[in-house]
Design a protein around this motif. Structure first.
Motif, PDB file in Angstrom:
ATOM      1  N   ASP A  85       4.754  12.509  42.977  1.00 34.77           N
ATOM      2  CA  ASP A  85       3.300  11.984  43.381  1.00 34.77           C
ATOM      3  C   ASP A  85       2.435  11.421  42.273  1.00 34.77           C
ATOM      4  N   CYS A 125       9.912  20.123  43.548  1.00 30.59           N
ATOM      5  CA  CYS A 125       8.442  20.202  43.341  1.00 30.59           C
ATOM      6  C   CYS A 125       8.054  18.629  43.363  1.00 30.59           C
ATOM      7  N   ASP A 126       7.016  18.221  44.221  1.00 28.59           N
ATOM      8  CA  ASP A 126       6.685  16.986  44.248  1.00 28.59           C
ATOM      9  C   ASP A 126       5.594  16.267  43.402  1.00 28.59           C
ATOM     10  N   ARG A 156       0.091  22.030  40.769  1.00 25.06           N
ATOM     11  CA  ARG A 156      -0.326  23.214  41.365  1.00 25.06           C
ATOM     12  C   ARG A 156      -0.025  24.512  40.598  1.00 25.06           C
ATOM     13  N   ASP A 203      -0.498  12.330  47.439  1.00 27.55           N
ATOM     14  CA  ASP A 203      -0.186  13.823  47.924  1.00 27.55           C
ATOM     15  C   ASP A 203       0.928  14.092  48.779  1.00 27.55           C
ATOM     16  N   THR A 204       1.929  14.369  48.617  1.00 26.60           N
ATOM     17  CA  THR A 204       3.154  14.908  49.330  1.00 26.60           C
ATOM     18  C   THR A 204       2.897  16.468  49.955  1.00 26.60           C
ATOM     19  N   THR A 205       3.010  16.463  51.142  1.00 27.11           N
ATOM     20  CA  THR A 205       2.817  18.169  52.049  1.00 27.11           C
ATOM     21  C   THR A 205       3.955  18.105  52.634  1.00 27.11           C
ATOM     22  N   PRO A 206       4.377  19.354  53.177  1.00 29.35           N
ATOM     23  CA  PRO A 206       5.453  19.774  53.767  1.00 29.35           C
ATOM     24  C   PRO A 206       5.141  19.195  55.155  1.00 29.35           C
ATOM     25  N   TYR A 207       6.269  18.803  55.998  1.00 34.15           N
ATOM     26  CA  TYR A 207       6.189  18.674  57.312  1.00 34.15           C
ATOM     27  C   TYR A 207       7.050  19.653  58.052  1.00 34.15           C
TER      28      TYR A 207
END
Length: 448
Positions: free
Chosen positions: A326, A321-322, A137, A419-423
């Protein structure tokens, strides 16, 4: 597919002694036009077969024949077309065909043997393809900024835009940038006064920023916000007198920049084995993690550091950063679920090759640098295939490989990505004994 498999041999008005034709398509009298998607690969295989045997003076050509191999050429026709075709579930027809001159015994024997070997390869297969962007990103954000800067420079005065360092390590140079006047430089010495300068996603050392400010260059800062945060942490820890352990991947472009931000206080650690030496410092110790390093590789190093330095400090994991994780998990998922994995790369040194081999449940991982690297023997017993497309893969190679595999039997193709996203983390209920004013006491931001 096996129920619809059909072999055919007909005379065609083409073919010459010393030459074998591989057809991109042919016409079956019952099934109509048959696509030969594997034809470019079969040219490579046929050329290799002839080069090893008595037909090393023969040439192999990829081209259609007059009439497309329709029956009716007559017994006097010089060419003999040998063909195999099948009908897929959707009604589409695939196959392959070779033509040799009827009086060329060596070529005819080679064609007969090849048709037998290749027909044995035919089967329905499933292909799992990695779906990974070439840029993370932050890299895409920087690319958009540089692209906009280049367009503005072109519109205004036709000038050039200078990028300090390649925007993303290992990624291909974006299409059109060279024509738009984007120039990659190692330092600001190559940048004329007044020229526009862009900083890439992995940032630049503090000395470069200072020089750009001193020269009053027009700067577009494409540094990833996560990278900026980590670099600021490294500088802050060094400024307060800590020994700064920089955890990073030696292959990543952001590591030397991050190390420069910590200055002489930096101690670079690449893996757990480096921890004892880094932990011998008597000063206070803080850590920062290079955003280009996979989180799964970095966190065990943090754990090992804590074992040696109980008072270890460092930045919060929110700034990690993931993207690297990923990417590694996508490759691992494809490789572990495939009997045979093809890794498209410039060479064996691509880091994604190591990831694929480390995660494969089956030992069959092949590096493909060009279409000719696809080998027939491994395909003979494989139904579940994986395709890992690295950043260094030659342009167009993925499409060539997928088409070739589709020409060796019905192919079901699927893409896979992680795709790792914030929780969001929220308190489950009211906090008892909270300090006056309702604020919850927190540890210092620098501690984790």
């Amino acid at each position: 597919m096996k129920l619809t498999l059909q072999r055919r041999q007909v005379r065609v008005p083409d073919g010459r002694i010393g030459c074998v034709l591989v057809l991109p398509w042919f016409t079956d009298p019952e099934r109509g036009v048959v696509r030969c998607d594997a034809a470019p690969l079969l040219v490579e295989w046929m050329s290799e077969t002839l080069a090893r045997g008595a037909g090393n003076d023969r040439v192999v050509e990829l081209r259609a024949v007059p009439g497309g191999g329709e029956i009716g050429a007559g017994p006097s026709a010089a060419g003999v077309l040998s063909a195999v075709s099948w009908v897929g579930r959707d009604g589409g027809v695939g196959g392959f065909a070779l033509v040799a001159h009827r009086d060329d015994g060596v070529a005819s024997a080679a064609v007969s043997a090849a048709m037998g070997r290749w027909t044995a390869l035919l089967r329905s297969r499933r292909l799992l393809v990695t779906d990974m962007p070439a840029l993370c990103r932050g890299g895409r954000r920087a690319a958009r900024m540089i692209d906009g800067m280049a367009r503005a420079a072109t519109r205004s005065d036709g000038g050039r835009v200078f990028v300090v360092g390649r925007p993303v390590t290992g990624a291909p140079w974006p299409t059109g940038w060279e024509q738009a006047g984007v120039v990659c430089v190692d330092d600001l010495d190559a940048v004329p006064d007044g020229a526009p300068v862009a900083f890439p996603a992995h940032g630049v050392p503090p000395a470069v920023r200072a020089e750009a400010a001193r020269r009053r260059l027009r700067v577009i800062d494409g540094t990833c916000p996560l990278v900026t945060a980590v670099q600021a942490d490294a500088a802050a820890y060094a400024a307060r007198g800590d020994r700064v352990v920089v955890i990073g991947d030696r292959r990543h472009a952001s590591l030397p920049v991050l190390t420069a931000c910590a200055g002489p206080a930096a101690e670079v650690v690449h893996d757990v084995a480096d921890v004892p030496a880094a932990a011998r410092a008597r000063d206070a110790v803080s850590f920062v993690i290079d955003p280009g390093m996979a989180v799964e590789d970095a966190l065990p190093i943090v754990t090992a550091l804590r074992d040696h330095v109980p008072e270890l400090a460092g930045h919060h994991f929110d700034v990690l950063c993931d993207a690297a994780s990923d990417r590694a998990q996508t490759i691992a998922s494809v490789s572990s679920g495939s009997e045979l994995t093809f890794v498209l790369a410039a060479d064996e040194r691509d880091p994604d090759v190591r990831v694929a081999r480390r995660s494969a449940r089956f030992p069959a991982v092949r590096v493909v640098t060009r279409l000719a690297d696809l080998e027939a023997e491994p395909l003979a017993g494989a139904t579940a295939l994986g395709l890992v497309v690295t950043r260094s893969a030659p342009a167009g190679l993925r499409e060539q490989v997928v088409a070739a595999l589709a020409g060796l039997g019905p192919l079901t193709c699927r893409r896979r990505s992680v795709d790792t996203t914030p929780y969001p983390v929220r308190a489950a209920g009211p906090v008892e004994d909270a300090p006056a004013g309702g604020a919850v006491a927190e540890r210092p931001d620098s501690l984790v």
